[in-house]
Design a protein around this motif. Structure first.
Motif, PDB file in Angstrom:
ATOM      1  N   GLY A 119       0.777  -1.252  -0.262  1.00  0.00           N
ATOM      2  CA  GLY A 119       0.378  -0.207  -0.012  1.00  0.00           C
ATOM      3  C   GLY A 119       0.979   1.467  -0.060  1.00  0.00           C
ATOM      4  O   GLY A 119       0.701   1.824   0.498  1.00  0.00           O
ATOM      5  N   GLU A 120       2.268   1.202  -0.292  1.00  0.00           N
ATOM      6  CA  GLU A 120       3.369   2.283  -0.205  1.00  0.00           C
ATOM      7  C   GLU A 120       3.679   2.177  -2.102  1.00  0.00           C
ATOM      8  O   GLU A 120       3.543   1.806  -3.260  1.00  0.00           O
ATOM      9  N   THR A 121       4.212   3.672  -2.199  1.00  0.00           N
ATOM     10  CA  THR A 121       5.014   3.946  -3.700  1.00  0.00           C
ATOM     11  C   THR A 121       6.368   3.600  -3.527  1.00  0.00           C
ATOM     12  O   THR A 121       6.839   2.695  -2.670  1.00  0.00           O
ATOM     13  N   ILE A 122       5.952   3.237  -5.287  1.00  0.00           N
ATOM     14  CA  ILE A 122       6.771   1.317  -5.515  1.00  0.00           C
ATOM     15  C   ILE A 122       7.703   2.393  -7.000  1.00  0.00           C
ATOM     16  O   ILE A 122       6.337   2.865  -7.293  1.00  0.00           O
ATOM     17  N   ASN A 123       8.762   2.537  -7.149  1.00  0.00           N
ATOM     18  CA  ASN A 123       9.785   2.368  -8.216  1.00  0.00           C
ATOM     19  C   ASN A 123      10.333   1.898  -8.664  1.00  0.00           C
ATOM     20  O   ASN A 123      10.906   0.730  -8.218  1.00  0.00           O
ATOM     21  N   PHE A 124      10.542   2.159 -10.098  1.00  0.00           N
ATOM     22  CA  PHE A 124      11.411   0.890 -10.773  1.00  0.00           C
ATOM     23  C   PHE A 124      12.400   1.972 -11.927  1.00  0.00           C
ATOM     24  O   PHE A 124      12.137   2.739 -12.136  1.00  0.00           O
ATOM     25  N   SER A 125      13.709   1.646 -11.701  1.00  0.00           N
ATOM     26  CA  SER A 125      14.760   2.965 -11.577  1.00  0.00           C
ATOM     27  C   SER A 125      15.776   2.184 -12.989  1.00  0.00           C
ATOM     28  O   SER A 125      16.054   1.318 -12.518  1.00  0.00           O
ATOM     29  N   ARG A 126      16.285   2.893 -13.527  1.00  0.00           N
ATOM     30  CA  ARG A 126      17.722   2.701 -14.195  1.00  0.00           C
ATOM     31  C   ARG A 126      18.169   3.646 -14.098  1.00  0.00           C
ATOM     32  O   ARG A 126      18.414   4.959 -13.680  1.00  0.00           O
TER      33      ARG A 126
END
Length: 259
Positions: free
Chosen positions: A111-118
């Protein structure tokens, strides 16, 4: 973030480099959150190109559909067609395809912010963003760049590289202060990178945004082409100890599932 044109000597060494196309891309890359709409004079100042060159380029991009022109202000802005370029990138990235189900599961379960980065150069670029109710507009936009050394995602991705590469990057890569708590001491950043190499995760507290705790784990077998899964939570509702107990284990499990 605008990228500079390659130096003239580099262009002369590469007979296949198309200088006019390089100038055209410099113009497109001049648009940024703080410069989302610009006239000819502003574009000339932002790119270093003369006004006549800017005029030809914006006319071309407008006719091709990549720029919109406001008939009242005569300012230009990126058009919706620009999203097609990003769309083509996403379809070409197998790691993103593999990670997406795991990211969705994390978002739903935590229930929290999830990011995927490079990592791209000295920056991280957010590729996937699954916001929570408290996420601001700017923190939900795909494609945002942040100096890698100032983020948990950047530090954990950097930690997977060789020791000498890590040292050089910490010494040379640019940093930016976002809050009074942003770590700007390179020795301290180096210690955080080395800690991430030991633990497999990195935590940042109030560094990009106040009252925010962020933790990231690296994914992908190849550190050069991998990425990072990042979760951010409210610093007023979460403690570091609770983050380590409740967020890090599922993030590590997801990273292992991605491969």
């Amino acid at each position: 973030m605008q990228r500079s044109m390659p130096a003239d000597r580099d262009i002369q060494k590469d007979g296949h480099f198309v200088a006019s196309l390089g100038k055209a891309m410099t113009l497109l890359e001049a648009f940024a959150p703080e410069r989302s709409r610009m006239g000819l004079t502003e574009l000339s100042a932002a790119t270093g190109l003369d006004r006549s060159s800017v005029q030809r380029l914006v006319t071309t991009f407008t006719r091709l559909g990549y720029l919109d022109k406001d008939p009242t202000t005569r300012r230009y802005s990126p058009s919706i067609r620009m999203t097609e370029l990003a769309n083509a990138y996403f379809w070409s990235q197998e790691l993103v395809h593999t990670a997406m189900p795991k990211l969705i599961d994390l978002h739903q379960s935590l229930g929290e912010t999830i990011n995927f980065s490079r990592i791209d150069g000295p920056d991280i670029v957010y590729i996937v963003r699954l916001p929570s109710a408290r996420t601001s507009f700017g923190a939900s936009i795909v494609g945002r760049r942040v100096p890698a050394l100032n983020t948990s995602s950047g530090r954990v991705m950097l930690s997977r590289l060789g020791a000498e590469t890590r040292r050089r990057c910490v010494e040379e890569w640019p940093m930016r202060r976002f809050t009074p708590a942003t770590v700007m001491d390179r020795g301290a950043v180096s210690a955080l990178v080395e800690a991430a190499a030991e633990t497999g995760y990195s935590i940042a507290e109030n560094e990009v945004q106040m009252n925010e705790l962020g933790v990231a784990v690296a994914v992908g077998r190849d550190p050069q082409t991998g990425g990072a899964i990042h979760c951010s939570v409210s610093g007023t509702a979460w403690t570091r100890e609770r983050l380590e107990a409740e967020i890090i284990p599922p993030l590590l499990d997801a990273a292992n599932g991605v491969g």
